[in-house]
Scaffold this motif. Structure first.
Motif, PDB file in Angstrom:
ATOM      1  N   ARG A 176       0.841  -1.167   0.119  1.00  0.00           N
ATOM      2  CA  ARG A 176       0.184  -0.121  -0.066  1.00  0.00           C
ATOM      3  C   ARG A 176       0.944   1.204   0.017  1.00  0.00           C
ATOM      4  NH1 ARG A 176      -2.867  -1.572   5.235  1.00  0.00           N
ATOM      5  NH2 ARG A 176      -0.807  -1.595   5.789  1.00  0.00           N
ATOM      6  N   ILE A 177       0.905   2.172  -1.225  1.00  0.00           N
ATOM      7  CA  ILE A 177       1.861   3.207  -1.311  1.00  0.00           C
ATOM      8  C   ILE A 177       0.671   4.388  -1.207  1.00  0.00           C
ATOM      9  CG2 ILE A 177       3.030   4.408  -2.965  1.00  0.00           C
ATOM     10  CD1 ILE A 177       4.493   2.426  -1.911  1.00  0.00           C
ATOM     11  N   GLY A 178       1.405   5.570  -0.716  1.00  0.00           N
ATOM     12  CA  GLY A 178       0.559   6.883  -0.786  1.00  0.00           C
ATOM     13  C   GLY A 178       1.494   7.557  -1.846  1.00  0.00           C
ATOM     14  N   LEU A 179       0.564   8.395  -2.565  1.00  0.00           N
ATOM     15  CA  LEU A 179       0.991   9.207  -3.646  1.00  0.00           C
ATOM     16  C   LEU A 179       0.630  10.526  -3.197  1.00  0.00           C
ATOM     17  CD1 LEU A 179       2.331   9.891  -6.571  1.00  0.00           C
ATOM     18  CD2 LEU A 179       0.132   9.514  -7.689  1.00  0.00           C
ATOM     19  N   PHE A 180       1.729  11.257  -2.858  1.00  0.00           N
ATOM     20  CA  PHE A 180       1.622  12.839  -2.234  1.00  0.00           C
ATOM     21  C   PHE A 180       1.954  13.838  -3.331  1.00  0.00           C
ATOM     22  CE2 PHE A 180       2.664  10.055   1.433  1.00  0.00           C
ATOM     23  CZ  PHE A 180       1.419  10.147   2.088  1.00  0.00           C
ATOM     24  N   ALA A 181       0.820  14.826  -3.512  1.00  0.00           N
ATOM     25  CA  ALA A 181       1.330  15.799  -4.579  1.00  0.00           C
ATOM     26  C   ALA A 181       0.490  17.143  -4.232  1.00  0.00           C
ATOM     27  CB  ALA A 181       1.039  15.298  -5.861  1.00  0.00           C
TER      28      ALA A 181
END
Length: 444
Positions: free
Chosen positions: A162-167
């Motif tokens: 499970r990966i977070g994509l922060f932008a």
């Protein structure tokens, strides 16, 4: 399976009921409508329809039940609602995904959004079900091909991770998600578009995913103009679809865009029901809400498949310490940070390697691959620390051997990080090794 399968039609008829319960409006205050006459029949989460005397019907959801009253949160402003208006308790909508949903766009209630008929599946799914038991879950699986050289090497994603994509806005978050949806190794893809702009739903389906991408995808969408109830439900419904597919042994890629809008929808509802905000305007209940959604993804048990998940977060002003970002960093298995500065100089994906991490390492790579990753990270970090000095012309070759290597390899590494990769993970590592060798930087 055909959308007109006789078994599906039978299930639709079996869910029909001949009776409907009715109450009436007792009061309207602070955006909540109190209803009398339904408390004995209604449950929290049930849907109701308010028949306005002068205006269209108003849909809503039950948030609170007392001995003789229930509180209804309307899906739109309660303008024109009068005391005594009739309120009808609807049959609880059945959310029953099926394999015939692949290639379709649905709303959070399972209704089609692409203009074609769609029947519910045979088996109803609880959109709020608990994650698999922690002690029974399988370990993380094998490394997955992503279609991007940077994620194949420096930031690997493994099956069940499970990966977070922060932008921030406009730095390529949606484009990166679309690339993963088309290219990432998975049996099926489930996309949750929470609070997205209306025009971008069709754009994502038609252009970002395309016909080939949609063949293995289910898109669950609730646009920004819909109620907070629908936007919050969107993430739960999409996860329920992913769990249905996982339970059939499929390896699912789950993409959520975005958790921030999911949390904002919950904040609207929580404040309406009287919960006090505490985390920069977010209520305390937002933490278990997000953690509960994320925990439903990940490895399955026994013969189940896995749900590999990418949760995107809108980071306002590049503040990596804002509440939603901080909550997600604590519950996920890694995070990818997109940089506006990198995006503005034209590199896609605009991943800031120094601020990103995959917790699948070092186990997801061999010893040789880990050495390459470590050396590349050192070179990138060395260049970034001295970038201002280099651009100002103050860098003098020979003073620092590591910085000398970083300067020589910087342009090639930057181009490598931007490359798509259609030939697999091994080819990505081979190219990375060649780059480092040419710079005299490889340790292997």
């Amino acid at each position: 399976m055909s959308d007109l399968d006789p078994m599906l039609l039978k299930c639709e008829f079996d869910r029909l009921t001949a009776t409907r319960h009715m109450g009436h409006v007792a009061s309207v205050a602070r955006g909540v409508i109190e209803v009398e006459g339904l408390a004995a029949h209604a449950r929290i989460g049930d849907h109701v329809t308010l028949r306005r005397r002068n205006g269209p019907d108003l849909a809503g959801e039950i948030l609170h039940v007392e001995s003789d009253l229930l509180h209804m949160l309307p899906a739109a402003a309660p303008d024109g609602v009068c005391l005594g208006d009739r309120v009808i308790l609807n049959q609880t909508p059945a959310f029953a995904p099926g394999m015939h949903w692949l290639g379709r766009v649905v709303d959070p209630f399972g209704n089609p959004l692409d203009g074609k008929p769609l029947l519910s599946g045979v088996q109803e799914q609880d959109i709020m079900q608990a994650p698999p038991p922690a002690v029974d879950r399988k370990p993380l699986g094998q490394r997955m091909e992503t279609g991007l050289a940077m994620l194949n090497t420096m930031l690997p994603i493994v099956q069940g991770q499970r990966i977070g994509l922060f932008a921030g806005s406009g730095v390529g978050k949606s484009t990166l998600l679309a690339t993963l949806a088309r290219s990432m190794q998975a049996d099926v893809v489930v996309v949750a578009m929470v609070g997205e702009r209306g025009r971008e739903v069709n754009e994502f389906v038609e252009h970002a995913l395309g016909a080939e991408g949609m063949k293995r995808s289910v898109v669950v969408a609730a646009t920004s103009d819909q109620s907070a109830l629908a936007r919050r439900r969107c993430a739960w419904s999409a996860m329920s679809v992913a769990e249905y597919l996982r339970d059939r042994g499929l390896n699912v890629l789950f993409l959520a865009d975005s958790v921030t809008r999911f949390a904002e929808a919950h904040r609207e509802i929580a404040v309406t029901t009287g919960e006090q905000p505490s985390l920069r305007g977010f209520p305390p209940s937002v933490t278990p809400l997000i953690a509960g959604l994320c925990e439903r993804a990940g490895p399955g048990t026994g013969e189940q498949g896995d749900i590999t998940a990418v949760f995107s977060v809108l980071v306002a002003g590049s503040d990596m310490d804002e509440p939603i970002t901080d909550i997600l960093r604590g519950v996920l298995d890694g995070h990818i940070v997109l940089s506006r500065e990198i995006s503005e100089r034209g590199r896609f994906p605009a991943i800031d390697l120094s601020r990103s991490v995959s917790r699948s390492l070092p186990g997801a790579a061999t010893e040789e691959e880990n050495q390459l990753i470590s050396q590349a990270r050192r070179l990138v970090g060395s260049y970034e620390q001295s970038e201002v000095m280099i651009k100002a012309g103050l860098y003098s070759e020979g003073a620092d051997p590591l910085l000398d290597q970083a300067v020589r390899v910087h342009d090639e590494l930057d181009a490598f990080f931007a490359k798509p990769e259609a030939d697999g993970i091994k080819n990505s590592f081979d190219r990375l090794q060649l780059i480092l060798r040419r710079a005299g930087a490889a340790l292997v």
